[in-house]
Scaffold this motif. Structure first.
Motif, mmCIF file in Angstrom:
data_model
loop_
_atom_site.group_PDB
_atom_site.id
_atom_site.type_symbol
_atom_site.label_atom_id
_atom_site.label_comp_id
_atom_site.label_asym_id
_atom_site.label_seq_id
_atom_site.Cartn_x
_atom_site.Cartn_y
_atom_site.Cartn_z
ATOM 1 N N GLY A 13 62.702 39.978 39.409
ATOM 2 C CA GLY A 13 61.989 41.238 39.231
ATOM 3 C C GLY A 13 60.481 41.063 39.254
ATOM 4 O O GLY A 13 59.957 39.965 39.108
ATOM 5 N N CYS A 14 59.789 42.165 39.454
ATOM 6 C CA CYS A 14 58.334 42.138 39.552
ATOM 7 C C CYS A 14 57.727 43.164 38.603
ATOM 8 O O CYS A 14 58.157 44.316 38.566
ATOM 9 N N CYS A 15 56.730 42.739 37.855
ATOM 10 C CA CYS A 15 55.964 43.619 36.977
ATOM 11 C C CYS A 15 54.669 43.943 37.698
ATOM 12 O O CYS A 15 53.915 43.037 38.066
ATOM 13 N N ALA A 16 54.406 45.224 37.950
ATOM 14 C CA ALA A 16 53.189 45.628 38.654
ATOM 15 C C ALA A 16 52.142 46.094 37.654
ATOM 16 O O ALA A 16 52.410 46.947 36.823
ATOM 17 N N VAL A 17 50.960 45.523 37.754
ATOM 18 C CA VAL A 17 49.823 45.947 36.949
ATOM 19 C C VAL A 17 49.067 46.968 37.787
ATOM 20 O O VAL A 17 48.588 46.658 38.872
ATOM 21 N N VAL A 18 49.014 48.215 37.301
ATOM 22 C CA VAL A 18 48.361 49.289 38.055
ATOM 23 C C VAL A 18 47.254 49.901 37.215
ATOM 24 O O VAL A 18 47.180 49.691 36.010
ATOM 25 N N GLY A 19 46.411 50.665 37.852
ATOM 26 C CA GLY A 19 45.329 51.308 37.137
ATOM 27 C C GLY A 19 44.037 50.560 37.356
ATOM 28 O O GLY A 19 43.929 49.694 38.212
ATOM 29 N N ALA A 20 43.066 50.898 36.563
ATOM 30 C CA ALA A 20 41.742 50.289 36.694
ATOM 31 C C ALA A 20 41.245 49.846 35.327
ATOM 32 O O ALA A 20 40.456 50.529 34.689
ATOM 33 N N PRO A 21 41.716 48.701 34.855
ATOM 34 C CA PRO A 21 41.240 48.233 33.552
ATOM 35 C C PRO A 21 39.769 47.841 33.639
ATOM 36 O O PRO A 21 39.243 47.567 34.711
ATOM 37 N N ARG A 22 39.125 47.825 32.492
ATOM 38 C CA ARG A 22 37.720 47.423 32.441
ATOM 39 C C ARG A 22 37.571 45.976 32.882
ATOM 40 O O ARG A 22 38.471 45.154 32.687
ATOM 41 N N THR A 23 36.425 45.664 33.470
ATOM 42 C CA THR A 23 36.107 44.289 33.842
ATOM 43 C C THR A 23 36.211 43.411 32.602
ATOM 44 O O THR A 23 35.765 43.790 31.527
#
Length: 99
Positions: A13-23
């Motif tokens: 399985g794959c966990c996708a990190v989405v969005g725009a976290p802070r630098t």
């Protein structure tokens, strides 16, 4: 990310990190949870390939299969609270603030 969420993935399985976290945002996980072929992957814009995907979207819009006027709502900046409420309720998918 909490480790138990990685453990919930199926083998391979794959966990996708989405969005725009802070630098500078960081995540940690227990590496052995990845060993049965699990992966963590960052995704930007759905990982589309813009050269062909944009053409696909334009064609879909022209055919009437992508009703942008129902998906996108335009709001004056003064209507920012209404834009947020409409997004939360599902009335509009993509509120756009116009300055």
């Amino acid at each position: 990310m909490r480790d138990e969420r990685l453990g919930a993935l199926a083998v391979g399985g794959c966990c996708a990190v989405v969005g725009a976290p802070r630098t500078g945002s960081r995540g940690s996980f227990d590496v052995p949870r990845l060993l049965p072929g699990r992966t963590i992957r960052g995704v930007t814009l759905g990982d589309s390939e813009p050269e062909t995907f944009v053409s696909f979207l334009v064609d879909a819009y022209r055919r009437g299969a992508l009703p942008l006027e129902r998906i996108q709502g335009r709001y004056r900046f003064e209507e920012i609270n209404q834009a947020a409420a409409d997004a939360a309720s599902g009335k509009t998918v993509k509120p756009v603030l116009v300055f």
